[in-house]
Design a protein around this motif. Structure first.
Motif, PDB file in Angstrom:
ATOM      1  N   LYS A 104       0.841  -1.202   0.000  1.00 51.04           N
ATOM      2  CA  LYS A 104       0.000   0.000   0.000  1.00 51.04           C
ATOM      3  C   LYS A 104       0.878   1.254   0.000  1.00 51.04           C
ATOM      4  O   LYS A 104       0.613   2.212  -0.733  1.00 51.04           O
ATOM      5  N   TRP A 113      -9.007   4.108  -1.888  1.00 51.99           N
ATOM      6  CA  TRP A 113      -8.623   3.222  -0.787  1.00 51.99           C
ATOM      7  C   TRP A 113      -9.776   2.895   0.155  1.00 51.99           C
ATOM      8  O   TRP A 113      -9.643   2.019   1.011  1.00 51.99           O
ATOM      9  N   GLU A 118     -10.660  -0.893  -0.118  1.00 51.92           N
ATOM     10  CA  GLU A 118      -9.586  -1.872   0.094  1.00 51.92           C
ATOM     11  C   GLU A 118     -10.074  -3.068   0.911  1.00 51.92           C
ATOM     12  O   GLU A 118     -10.861  -2.931   1.849  1.00 51.92           O
TER      13      GLU A 118
END
Length: 966
Positions: free
Chosen positions: A134, A146, A149
């Motif tokens: 990341k 994000w 995620e």
């Protein structure tokens, strides 16, 4: 100007993007027609990402940034793949202090020792590399959302429940089945191996050999020597057997289907056969030399044939027993010829050399262009001198086998007149049915090593769960989906079609490794190529799932099949949403929003990955989508990219020949790395990382920064432009058009050529042509150029482009600025043609001076083409053939005066196919550029002088003036 601090600029804009949530799209921001959803294969986290991975992930980011600037609502999410045996295998090897593994993780991946020893726990490996990956993606400037995620396996329960739903759905459709199948197998760990479970040899095919049981009778005992072949039809042409005298063979009791036989095979074969539905009990071991000179009986023809010595026989390939067919096998023919010269060797085994000399070849196949013995003729044609000519022998073998299979006709009863490809199947079927032969599976090459570090074998597994990719109805739907998809590059479509055709049952679960347990048979764990086919749909709801988890409002156990069915397979229903609220504890409004998210973002616009995933992941992705989702949700496109090498060598962790993506960023800056990778090769081609070249490009990026910083101080004022100014603006239009068209088709290298190199080169020329000028027109052009150039470069070099956009006083982020479009009034093909003309004349004069070695040249006389020659060019461009062009031109009296010259000129133009010549005012172009040309060449330039210097005038042609230098 102070040196550009890449890292400081990168960190500044990464922080600002995060704070402003620039890359977190809202579905209600724009209508569905303006959405753009792109994904890339999530990385497998068994180590750091290297610069080869950088290519795979930078391409979709460049496209995402481009589409965002075009005004699309772009979703580019990311997750992490940790399923399967590799991570568990690494943990095992670290626990066992395997030096090779320790070297890779400590020295290549630079994992601190205090963390390295924690890697005995697979979860610690996952935690470390997930955090690292990341950070790398953020440092690279990837425009990822994000908030969506996640990672795979039961370690992330909501996604695990999604995978359970996927497999229940496939099972209900009859597409997950249980049965027996051949698989790659780790004999130490005791588990099947998928493509991602292989450390070495993942591309090696599994071959199906026919092992023909030749009969050796000793003291009344029947013993079989099973000879392995891929050409069972040639059993009719066997003249002898080959064994390796130095290899270890075994005599063994082989039990199968309640039947027991005695076999002689290599020691290695006995071990491998024990995994293929046979019980193998070794009763004796001996060297192959013990059998040399004995005779065995061909089970099909009844012929008695001798066993001869051959060191080329590999005991680790198939059974280690080889039948010899010298009429049709180049290796066998050459080996026999070599052996005839080895009298002492034959006598050592009590073989009368005359026996070998007297072996008669048996012709089986008629083949056009060859006589009775194609193998003999082919080796002679290729100049093969002996067994050491391995390369020539390999070529001869491939050539003969292919020709005989496709064009050969069998000439031995009972198959006379039938094509070889048909006879091959018939002979195999008959031998297998009658028990004269059996099947054996073997790797086409060696070695195949699992990620546990063990050598793989092929095992027949019973009660294994498979996804039935061989289902004909399913294949038809996959073909339909593929036919409606865009594939970049289009040349890859045939490969997808072939994979759909040959795919059969695929083992989908393992007994070891991380993953999601198979919901109806939890001792099995779903493997990595099976839990990664439809997670693009999960991304659409993962923001809401993550938020619910964060708020402590999610019980993953309540994420039932009904819940996912409603989101992904059913129509909107307020009633269903209320029912599901009761069952899941998730508010009906949230369920509705999740459904809205899926319906907004699907279908997926683009799936991106490297070309090695075409035979598995990318094709599985198509299959699973068409099985589970409605047609309107089937994917729209796949873009395939090539691989990367490092300084000309294949990247290899074990050899230490690998460059971590993060290290490349540290050394060069993210923007230089991104631009370098995108500039090296078109997306489907392979690229080679060269450290020195990256350094050179970094300096060019710094120059880009310096130039735009300078131009940012200029004010834009409309003013009267000169032709060279118009040329620069026209060229900017060309750059916009070229970069845009290339990015629409994922041609990233071409896009970089237009957006960066072409603009840089054109700017250099413009600055040379306008040297000494500092007027409003020039400043206007350079300021306009800067505003466009920064936006063209933003997908490739986002951090520096943001910094420059700020200097230019641009509104908001350049990442969200409008992608440039050509300005209609800037187009000016004439100005471009005139400038090209000036450049070519300058180069011609330089060449004349160089060739003639005119060290003291003072002046150049330039004579432009007379009007009548232009007229000829225009007529030829229109008519395109001699007769009609001549007829048209001879209508004019002026042309008739130049009759012979016109005729010759037409012939020349037609021969050169000069049909696309654009007329310009050559004299005007030269006079406007005269001062520049004199400065550039250091000569006095005289244009169209009355005096015909050197008698050159008559040689002047359109766009190719006559030149005399003195």
């Amino acid at each position: 100007m102070a040196e550009l601090d890449f890292k400081a600029v990168e960190e500044k804009w990464q922080r600002r993007w995060m704070e402003a949530r620039v890359f977190e799209p809202e579905r209600n921001a724009k209508p569905k027609e303006e959405k753009f959803y792109i994904t890339v294969a999530f990385p497998y986290l068994s180590g750091h990402l290297h610069v080869g991975h950088a290519r795979t992930y930078t391409i979709p980011d460049v496209i995402a940034r481009f589409k965002r600037m075009q005004g699309y609502n772009v979703l580019f999410p990311m997750a992490w793949h940790i399923t399967g045996a590799p991570i568990v295998g690494i943990a095992e090897r670290i626990k066992n202090r395997d030096p090779k593994t320790i070297h890779i993780y400590r020295d290549v991946y630079k994992v601190p020792e205090e963390i390295l020893w924690k890697f005995e726990d697979p979860k610690e490996i996952v935690k470390y590399f997930m955090k690292s990956a990341k950070e790398t993606f953020i440092r690279a400037g990837f425009s990822v959302d994000w908030t969506r995620e996640f990672h795979t396996t039961s370690l992330f329960p909501p996604f695990s429940k999604f995978i359970e739903w996927q497999f229940w759905t496939l099972k209900d459709l009859g597409l997950v089945v249980k049965g027996a199948h051949r698989v790659r197998w780790d004999p130490v760990v005791g588990t099947p191996l998928g493509d991602h479970d292989i450390m070495e040899g993942e591309d090696i095919q599994i071959l199906e050999y026919v092992i023909i049981k030749f009969v050796l009778e000793e003291n009344g005992e029947v013993i079989y020597l099973p000879a392995a072949t891929l050409r069972p039809e040639t059993v009719y042409g066997v003249t002898n057997m080959w064994l390796n005298p130095n290899a270890t063979y075994v005599k063994a009791k082989v039990r199968r289907n309640g039947k027991e036989e005695t076999w002689i095979v290599s020691k290695e074969a006995a071990y491998k056969l024990s995994f293929q539905d046979r019980e193998v009990e070794v009763i004796e071991k001996f060297k192959g030399e013990k059998l040399i000179g004995k005779y065995v009986k061909n089970p099909v023809t009844g012929d008695e044939i001798i066993i001869l010595p051959a060191e080329f026989v590999d005991p680790d390939n198939a059974t280690g027993v080889v039948m010899s067919v010298p009429a049709h096998a180049p290796f066998d023919h050459v080996a026999l010829e070599d052996l005839k010269k080895e009298t002492e060797l034959l006598l050592k085994y009590d073989i009368d050399p005359r026996v070998v000399e007297g072996i008669s070849y048996i012709s089986l196949i008629e083949l056009e262009g060859y006589g009775e013995f194609p193998a003999v003729e082919e080796t002679e044609r290729r100049g093969v001198k002996g067994q050491k000519d391995k390369e020539k022998l390999e070529q001869a073998t491939k050539s003969i086998y292919k020709a005989e299979y496709h064009k050969g006709v069998f000439k031995v009863e009972p198959y006379t007149g039938k094509p070889v490809r048909e006879v091959k199947e018939l002979v195999a079927e008959e031998m297998l049915r009658s028990g004269k032969a059996e099947a054996m599976y073997e790797f086409a090459d060696k070695p195949v090593i699992s990620r546990f570090g063990n050598r793989a074998v092929i095992k027949i597994i019973h009660d294994q769960w498979f996804i039935d990719y061989g289902n004909l109805e399913w294949k038809a739907k996959a073909r339909e989906a593929l036919s409606n998809m865009t594939i970049y590059p289009e040349s890859r479509r045939a490969q997808f079609e072939a994979v759909i055709d040959w795919l059969e049952e695929k083992a989908c679960a393992r007994k070891v490794g991380l993953g999601t347990p198979l919901p109806w048979d939890p001792e099995w764990v779903i493997e990595s190529l099976s839990d990664s086919t439809i997670y693009m749909a999960y991304y659409t709801i993962s923001r809401h799932i993550n938020q619910l988890r964060k708020e402590g409002k999610l019980n993953p156990e309540k994420l039932t099949r009904e819940f996912f069915d409603y989101l992904f397979r059913e129509n909107f229903s307020e009633e269903r949403e209320k029912e599901l609220e009761e069952k899941t504890g998730i508010p009906a409004e949230t369920i509705h929003e999740m459904k809205e998210e899926f319906e907004y973002w699907y279908p997926l616009d683009w799936r991106c990955s490297a070309k090695d995933l075409i035979p598995n992941h990318l094709t599985f992705f198509i299959f699973n989508h068409v099985a589970i989702f409605r047609r309107e949700h089937w994917p729209k496109g796949i873009a395939v990219n090539g691989f990367g090498t490092l300084e000309g060598q294949k990247m290899s962790k074990s050899k230490g020949n690998v460059l971590n993506f993060i290290d490349a960023i540290e050394e060069n800056g993210a923007d230089a790395v991104r631009l370098y990778i995108m500039s090296l090769a078109e997306h489907d081609s392979d690229f080679d990382w060269r450290r020195k070249e990256v350094g050179k490009l970094r300096r060019q990026v710094e120059r880009f920064y310096e130039l735009v910083s300078e131009f940012a101080s200029y004010e834009v004022k409309e003013t009267e432009l000169k032709d060279i100014d118009r040329w620069m603006l026209h060229r900017m239009n060309k750059a916009i058009e070229g970069a845009t068209n290339a990015l629409e088709e994922f041609r990233t290298r071409t896009a970089v050529q237009w957006a960066f190199y072409t603009v840089l080169n054109d700017l250099r020329w413009y600055m040379r042509r306008t040297e000494g000028r500092d007027d409003e027109a020039k400043r206007y052009v350079l300021r306009k150029l800067a505003e466009i150039w920064v936006r063209l470069m933003a997908p490739f070099t986002p951090h520096i482009s943001e910094e420059l956009w700020e200097k230019l006083g641009g509104e908001g982020f350049v990442s969200l600025a409008k992608w440039p479009e050509p300005v209609e009034e800037w187009w000016n093909e004439t100005v471009e043609a005139e400038e090209d003309f000036v450049q070519s004349v300058i180069e011609d004069i330089k060449e004349i001076i160089r060739v003639a070695k005119l060290e003291d040249a003072k002046r150049a006389y330039i004579y432009t083409s007379p009007e009548w020659k232009w007229k000829v060019v225009e007529v030829v461009a229109e008519k395109r053939d001699f007769k009609s062009a001549m007829a048209e031109l001879m209508k004019e009296e002026e042309m008739r005066k130049h009759g012979k010259e016109v005729s010759k000129l037409i012939q020349r133009l037609i021969k050169e196919r000069a049909f696309d010549v654009k007329r310009i005012n050559e004299e005007k172009a030269l006079r406007e550029a005269k001062d520049f040309m004199e400065k550039e060449l250091g000569l006095e330039i005289i244009i169209n002088a009355e005096e015909d210097k050197g008698g050159k005038k008559k040689a002047a042609m359109p766009l190719k003036p006559a030149v005399f230098v003195e």
